[in-house]
Design a protein around this motif. Structure first.
Motif, mmCIF file in Angstrom:
data_model
loop_
_atom_site.group_PDB
_atom_site.id
_atom_site.type_symbol
_atom_site.label_atom_id
_atom_site.label_comp_id
_atom_site.label_asym_id
_atom_site.label_seq_id
_atom_site.Cartn_x
_atom_site.Cartn_y
_atom_site.Cartn_z
ATOM 1 N N ASP A 147 0.816 -1.208 0.000
ATOM 2 C CA ASP A 147 0.000 0.000 0.000
ATOM 3 C C ASP A 147 0.854 1.265 0.000
ATOM 4 O O ASP A 147 0.376 2.333 -0.408
ATOM 5 C CB ASP A 147 -0.900 0.018 1.241
ATOM 6 N N ALA A 172 0.041 -6.676 0.845
ATOM 7 C CA ALA A 172 -1.105 -5.776 1.044
ATOM 8 C C ALA A 172 -1.562 -5.798 2.496
ATOM 9 O O ALA A 172 -1.638 -6.855 3.126
ATOM 10 C CB ALA A 172 -2.248 -6.183 0.125
ATOM 11 N N LEU A 280 -3.639 -4.441 -6.227
ATOM 12 C CA LEU A 280 -3.890 -3.455 -5.182
ATOM 13 C C LEU A 280 -4.014 -2.057 -5.769
ATOM 14 O O LEU A 280 -4.922 -1.295 -5.410
ATOM 15 C CB LEU A 280 -2.758 -3.496 -4.160
ATOM 16 N N ARG A 285 -6.043 1.677 -3.728
ATOM 17 C CA ARG A 285 -5.839 1.723 -2.291
ATOM 18 C C ARG A 285 -4.415 2.099 -1.887
ATOM 19 O O ARG A 285 -4.035 1.940 -0.741
ATOM 20 C CB ARG A 285 -6.195 0.378 -1.658
#
Length: 291
Positions: A147, A172, A280, A285
């Motif tokens: 992230d 993640a 991701l 995100r």
């Protein structure tokens, strides 16, 4: 998802943060009661079955009071600081005094006394203290957060750092939260275990840059720095020496191959595949850390 022991009581630390908050929401979604141990109860998420209590890691008395009657605790590591190990030791000691039976500790992949990444040494010291305390434990050793990869990109669209062509199996946060929840609820099957939590593949920073370009629409590149260049380029933050060492050694740990091993722990613990960086990013995100 259900508790392996219906009578087990649960507590989660760090519920006001990204990872602890994710786990707390999953516990609530499972219909279970929990105690949220936080520095400021007013900032705790309002979740069904959750009660927020004050308990800073270094406040041994408050932590002991907060954890009395709790069997299992998710211990998300405290915010980075020069005295983080001391805070962790105080928390562990208070948990033992309160009668906690199992700590699920969020550690870091490659935790060791001589780890290149300086903060991984802190995690090793915390693990050793937990082992010595006699409390039941499970260690979840996370790789770097996938992230946070967009946050490595400078304003000019370039990732800079002394990572060479090394690789990192970035993971993640949602996957970590799924794994941590599974371990917390099924702790009896994981007592004494250490799991490396990684993504499905190890990536160079050049490959990270390429994925970010493909998924965000922004052209991103990677330029390796020397260690001296890395310290110089980050000197303007005005951060203390320990923090600069941590930032730079994140990259040198990648260069040294310490973050390259890929584990199957995420699919084994969660029942679903580990999330790739590309997937991701497509979900939108990515989160930007400082540094």
């Amino acid at each position: 998802m259900a508790l392996d022991k219906p009578e087990a009581t649960l507590a989660v630390t760090g519920a006001t943060g990204r990872l602890g908050g994710r786990v707390a929401r999953r516990v609530a979604d499972a219909g279970l009661e929990q105690t949220l141990v936080v520095r400021d109860p007013a900032r705790a998420p309002e979740l069904p079955g959750a009660r927020a209590v004050r308990g800073s890691f270094g406040d041994r008395d408050a932590v002991r009071a907060a954890l009395t009657g709790v069997e299992r605790v998710l211990m998300v590591s405290a915010a980075e600081s020069a005295d983080r190990v001391e805070q962790h030791r105080a928390f562990v000691d208070a948990a033992v005094e309160a009668g906690v039976g199992h700590l699920v500790y969020i550690s870091f992949q490659g935790a060791a006394p001589d780890a290149t990444f300086t903060l991984a040494r802190d995690h090793w010291a915390t693990e050793q203290h937990i082992r010595a305390s006699g409390v039941g434990f499970t260690f979840l050793r996370d790789n770097l957060y996938a992230d946070f990869m967009p946050g490595l990109v400078g304003d000019d669209g370039v990732i800079r750092g002394p990572a060479g062509n090394g690789r990192a199996a970035v993971v993640a946060q949602d996957d970590i939260a799924d794994a941590a929840t599974a371990v917390l609820l099924g702790a009896t099957a994981h007592t004494g275990a250490t799991y490396d939590l990684t993504g499905p593949q190890a990536l160079t920073l050049a490959e990270v840059a390429s994925i970010l370009t493909e998924t965000t629409g922004r052209r991103v590149g990677y330029r390796p720095e020397t260690v001296d260049e890395a310290y110089a380029s980050r000197a303007g933050y005005g951060a203390p020496d320990w923090q600069l060492d941590a930032w730079v050694s994140t990259y040198t740990a990648i260069a040294g191959g310490e973050l390259a091993p890929v584990s199957d722990a995420i699919p084994r613990l969660t029942g679903h595949p580990a999330t790739s960086l590309a997937e991701l990013c497509r979900r939108g995100r990515g989160e930007k850390p400082r540094g």
